[in-house]
Write a protein that holds these residues in place. Structure first.
Motif, short mmCIF file in Angstrom:
data_model
loop_
_atom_site.label_atom_id
_atom_site.label_comp_id
_atom_site.label_asym_id
_atom_site.label_seq_id
_atom_site.Cartn_x
_atom_site.Cartn_y
_atom_site.Cartn_z
N ASP A 58 -5.01 8.49 -1.24
CA ASP A 58 -4.99 8.48 0.67
C ASP A 58 -4.21 7.25 0.97
O ASP A 58 -3.43 6.97 -0.23
CB ASP A 58 -6.32 7.49 1.55
CG ASP A 58 -7.92 8.89 1.34
OD1 ASP A 58 -7.29 9.86 0.54
OD2 ASP A 58 -8.84 8.01 1.91
N HIS A 59 -3.30 7.67 1.92
CA HIS A 59 -2.27 6.66 2.79
C HIS A 59 -3.15 5.86 3.95
O HIS A 59 -2.54 7.06 4.89
CB HIS A 59 -0.55 7.78 3.02
CG HIS A 59 -0.96 7.85 1.25
ND1 HIS A 59 -0.20 7.26 0.68
CD2 HIS A 59 -0.44 8.88 0.44
CE1 HIS A 59 0.24 7.54 -0.55
NE2 HIS A 59 -0.22 8.60 -0.37
N PRO A 60 -2.90 4.57 4.69
CA PRO A 60 -3.09 4.37 5.74
C PRO A 60 -1.44 4.72 6.48
O PRO A 60 -0.54 3.27 6.22
CB PRO A 60 -4.21 3.15 5.66
CG PRO A 60 -2.99 2.73 4.40
CD PRO A 60 -2.95 4.18 3.23
N CYS A 117 3.54 3.07 5.27
CA CYS A 117 2.01 3.45 4.28
C CYS A 117 1.30 1.77 4.54
O CYS A 117 2.63 0.88 4.43
CB CYS A 117 2.21 3.78 3.41
SG CYS A 117 0.69 3.90 2.39
N ILE A 119 -0.30 0.33 2.30
CA ILE A 119 -0.20 0.30 1.01
C ILE A 119 1.07 -0.49 0.18
O ILE A 119 1.58 -0.18 0.40
CB ILE A 119 -0.87 0.92 0.11
CG1 ILE A 119 -2.33 1.20 0.38
CG2 ILE A 119 -1.10 0.80 -0.99
CD1 ILE A 119 -2.65 2.63 -0.16
N HIS A 122 2.86 1.35 -1.76
CA HIS A 122 4.06 2.62 -1.24
C HIS A 122 5.23 2.28 -0.37
O HIS A 122 5.91 2.91 -0.62
CB HIS A 122 2.76 3.06 -0.86
CG HIS A 122 1.98 3.89 -1.42
ND1 HIS A 122 0.29 4.66 -1.02
CD2 HIS A 122 1.17 3.28 -3.17
CE1 HIS A 122 0.24 4.03 -1.87
NE2 HIS A 122 -0.07 3.90 -3.02
N MET A 127 7.95 4.48 1.20
CA MET A 127 6.25 5.08 2.09
C MET A 127 7.07 4.79 3.48
O MET A 127 6.18 4.07 3.92
CB MET A 127 6.09 5.42 1.95
CG MET A 127 4.68 6.53 2.52
SD MET A 127 2.55 7.05 2.10
CE MET A 127 3.28 7.70 0.47
CU LIG Z 1 0.53 5.22 0.71
#
Ligand SMILES: [Cu+2]
Length: 135
Positions: A58-60, A117, A119, A122, A127
């Motif tokens: 998953d990517h927030p 993202c 995270i 990431h 990202m």
């Molecule tokens: Cu991510």
């Protein structure tokens, strides 16, 4: 934002090469001076964005400057409308990307609006992107 006229539709694809590791928005790692979209947004408008995730995690997705409204996650309509600045974009399943549809408002503040993202590892590996917002 459900009834707002939509000025544009945009697509954002989140992907990764975990062996590197490299993380991508629309196939590119972040680079200042290279906006994610050729077409700017405009203050006072609302756009519909479809965010897909081809990776296995998953990517927030987090948007700076103004809130958005989630309308659907993996094709399921959002249960109630509210504004937020982060949404989990689910991982791909059996080759089918996770998919979130949002309505992004541009109520003020012309300039460069960042999204990424949430995270940190990431984001730090690419990202992240931005959109030019014109007056
Ligand atoms: Cu991510």
């Amino acid at each position: 934002l459900s009834g707002a006229p939509l000025a544009q539709h945009r697509s954002i694809e989140l992907s990764e090469d975990p062996s590197a590791p490299n993380f991508f928005v629309n196939g590119r790692q972040f680079s200042m001076g290279a906006p994610t979209f050729d077409t700017p947004a405009k203050v006072g408008t609302v756009e519909e964005w479809t965010i897909t995730n081809t990776s296995g995690e998953d990517h927030p997705f987090h948007m700076h400057t103004d809130a958005f409204q989630v309308t659907a996650v993996n094709g399921i309509p959002a249960p109630y409308p509210h504004r937020q600045d982060t949404v989990i974009v689910p991982h791909a399943v059996n080759g089918t990307p996770g998919r979130v549809v949002i309505r992004q408002q541009f109520s003020d503040y012309p300039g460069l609006w960042m999204f990424h993202c949430h995270i940190a590892a990431h984001e730090d590996h690419g990202m992240m992107g931005y959109i030019q917002v014109n007056p």
